[in-house]
Enzyme design. Structure first.
Site, PDB file in Angstrom:
ATOM      1  N   GLY A  48      -5.659   3.241  14.184  1.00 45.16           N
ATOM      2  CA  GLY A  48      -5.937   2.229  13.624  1.00 45.16           C
ATOM      3  C   GLY A  48      -7.073   1.271  13.987  1.00 45.16           C
ATOM      4  CB  ALA A  86      -1.000   6.551   9.316  1.00 50.08           C
ATOM      5  CG  HIS A  87       0.397   5.608   3.767  1.00 48.13           C
ATOM      6  ND1 HIS A  87       1.086   4.525   3.145  1.00 48.13           N
ATOM      7  CD2 HIS A  87      -0.703   5.266   4.239  1.00 48.13           C
ATOM      8  CE1 HIS A  87       0.156   3.408   2.955  1.00 48.13           C
ATOM      9  NE2 HIS A  87      -0.729   3.869   3.484  1.00 48.13           N
ATOM     10  CB  ALA A 140      -7.652   7.023   2.112  1.00 47.47           C
ATOM     11  NE  ARG A 196     -21.421  19.935  -9.283  1.00 53.80           N
ATOM     12  CZ  ARG A 196     -21.994  20.466  -8.383  1.00 53.80           C
ATOM     13  NH1 ARG A 196     -23.348  20.656  -8.281  1.00 53.80           N
ATOM     14  NH2 ARG A 196     -21.277  21.351  -7.300  1.00 53.80           N
ATOM     15  CD  GLU A 222      -2.804   0.714   2.165  1.00 54.02           C
ATOM     16  OE1 GLU A 222      -3.771   1.442   2.235  1.00 54.02           O
ATOM     17  OE2 GLU A 222      -2.464   0.189   3.345  1.00 54.02           O
ATOM     18  CG  ASP A 224      -6.632  -0.978   7.038  1.00 56.19           C
ATOM     19  OD1 ASP A 224      -5.515  -1.371   6.717  1.00 56.19           O
ATOM     20  OD2 ASP A 224      -6.585   0.339   7.374  1.00 56.19           O
TER      21      ASP A 224
END
Length: 494
Positions: free
Chosen positions: A418, A154-155, A251, A258, A143, A379
């Site tokens: 998390g 949190a990357h 995310a 629209r 990921e 996750d």
């Protein structure tokens, strides 16, 4: 206890079928070979019945659960490598041995954005792995780092990169040997006959869209995630082979009438997918002025990683104006109940059903839109442990976290740290949130993920010839025992 002739019959049980229904039927397995049998054919060929019969008392005998996105558990983080291969392998083994208590018999270890030099070694260690009485580690899920800064969660922002050389950038980061053709990759995996690789990336990032086809050609599942892709770009990625959406709703831009963005793929219109009218690609995406301001502001933040739920957004992003090509009108049909043919299959999508990452109404909305594409995931972070008590616990870097049920946040803040939900609980939550049957919920954690990964003949099913990876559930979805390759790996204490 083993069967003298190697055959076991489970009787007085409900079996989940691939359509989500539950039927009362016996199941035969060969514990020596670790496979599910066709009872009628086996009796005809061998002229014998199983020596061991297990009465399940009306409980459910399901395929083992499959978690295709899990960051760690029981104190081990798949993203942390200290240079010692054996220590890392021991961590893998610990997770595989313990997670069977949650009904999981197969998982795909997930690593989040890393310093690029670490990828080749970690991914090489995460080849398919199995040990006696343990869950199967199917491969890896990378990921990042080709994800959108505005949706990084949190990357670590300093490690995010574009794919300026397209597929060559993927090889340079992950290691060419880890992106070899599926058959060649499996040859180096100690005889494994099932192996999985997943890459989550944002298709609007420079060079990513042109790499999608080659990634898929190598047997890797491409998943759209941590992205601000418009509907047009997301659709174009699916047309090029993207098969999955990473933790739906989290995310990514939220649903807008629209431009429904990535979420809109669940309701992809046949009108916008007609052959001969491809959706135009816009790579890289041109952000609106509002978004540009937010991105500039975001880049002024400190670059050190902050602890947060990996799936949650750092920034809100407004809808982008879609660019629609003029399309030919398809002939209208007159058959009630028939939906016009699509030029592509809608992608599978992941849901974290802990009641925190997605509201129950959102979960039901997604499932109602496209039930056959729904995949339940945890996750989960390394502190996943169903025995972990509520309260304050040590974490890392001098930080501590507070656990309240399935909610985990940093001490002194309301910042989520998390997920700690288990997959069996996700199944129970999902049935409650959507109102679907327990059999239909089980399908979302067994057959659907297996089908997405192309392994539905071996995992996530009760077909004859499939691996005898099984979980016994009571009629409320609680795990009673777990079986891996025909052997009981865990049993609930009375």
């Amino acid at each position: 206890m083993t069967s003298p002739n190697g055959l076991i019959c489970f009787t007085h049980c409900l079996l989940p079928l691939e359509d989500g229904s539950l039927v009362e039927k016996d199941l035969w397995i060969d514990e020596r070979r670790g496979v599910i049998l066709d009872a009628q054919r086996t009796f005809f060929l061998r002229r014998e019945r199983p020596d061991r019969v297990i009465d399940l008392g009306g409980n459910i005998l399901s395929p083992g659960l499959i978690d295709i996105q899990i960051n760690g558990a029981y104190g081990f983080d798949f993203s942390v490598y200290d240079g010692d291969d054996e220590t890392y392998k021991q961590g893998m083994k610990t997770v595989a041995e313990k997670i069977v208590e949650t009904g999981v018999t197969s998982l795909v270890p997930t690593i989040i954005t890393q310093e690029r030099s670490l990828y080749p070694g970690i991914l090489n260690l995460l080849r398919p792995f199995s040990a006696p009485n343990s869950a199967n580690l199917l491969g890896w899920h990378a990921e990042g780092p080709f994800i959108q800064f505005a949706k990084r969660g949190a990357h670590a922002p300093q490690f995010l990169v574009p794919a300026t050389a397209q597929f060559a950038s993927f090889e340079a980061v992950y290691g060419a040997q880890n992106l070899a053709d599926a058959e060649d990759w499996l040859l180096g995996s100690d005889g494994a006959d099932v192996g999985v690789r997943i890459i989550t990336a944002a298709p609007e990032i420079e060079g990513v869209m042109p790499a999608v086809e080659e990634v898929v050609k190598r047997g890797v599942v491409f998943s759209i995630g941590h992205s601000i892709a418009s509907t047009d770009i997301a659709t174009h990625a699916v047309q090029h082979g993207a098969r999955l959406i990473t933790h739906l709703f989290n995310a990514m831009p939220q649903l807008h009438h629209r431009d429904p963005s990535i979420i809109g793929l669940l309701g992809a219109s046949p009108h916008l997918s007609q052959p001969g009218t491809p959706v135009p690609a816009r790579t890289p995406a041109t952000p609106s002025s509002s978004l540009a301001k937010r991105l500039r502001a975001a880049h002024m933040e400190p670059t050190s990683p902050r602890a947060a739920s990996e799936a949650f957004d750092d920034l809100d992003t407004p809808p982008q104006t879609p660019v629609l090509a003029a399309r030919l009108y398809a002939a209208l049909h007159l058959e009630k109940g028939h939906v016009a043919d699509m030029a592509f299959e809608r992608p599978f999508y992941e849901l974290i059903v802990d009641g925190i990452h997605s509201h129950p109404n959102s979960v039901r909305l997604a499932y109602s839109s496209y039930p056959d594409g729904c995949i339940l995931i945890t996750d989960a972070m390394k502190i996943l442990d169903p025995h972990l008590r509520d309260g304050v616990h040590e974490w890392r870097d001098g930080k501590r976290f507070v656990k309240e049920g399935d909610k985990l946040y940093l001490e002194g803040t309301d910042t989520l740290a998390g997920s700690v939900v288990t997959l069996d609980k996700c199944v129970r939550n999902f049935s409650r949130f959507t109102g679907c049957s327990l059999g239909e919920a089980i399908k979302c954690a067994t057959f659907n993920p297996a089908k997405c990964l192309g392994i539905e003949n071996k995992k996530g099913t009760l077909r004859a010839g499939a691996d005898a990876d099984l979980v016994v559930l009571d009629r409320s979805g609680n795990v009673l025992s777990t079986w891996v390759r025909g052997k009981q790996a865990w049993k609930k204490e009375n």
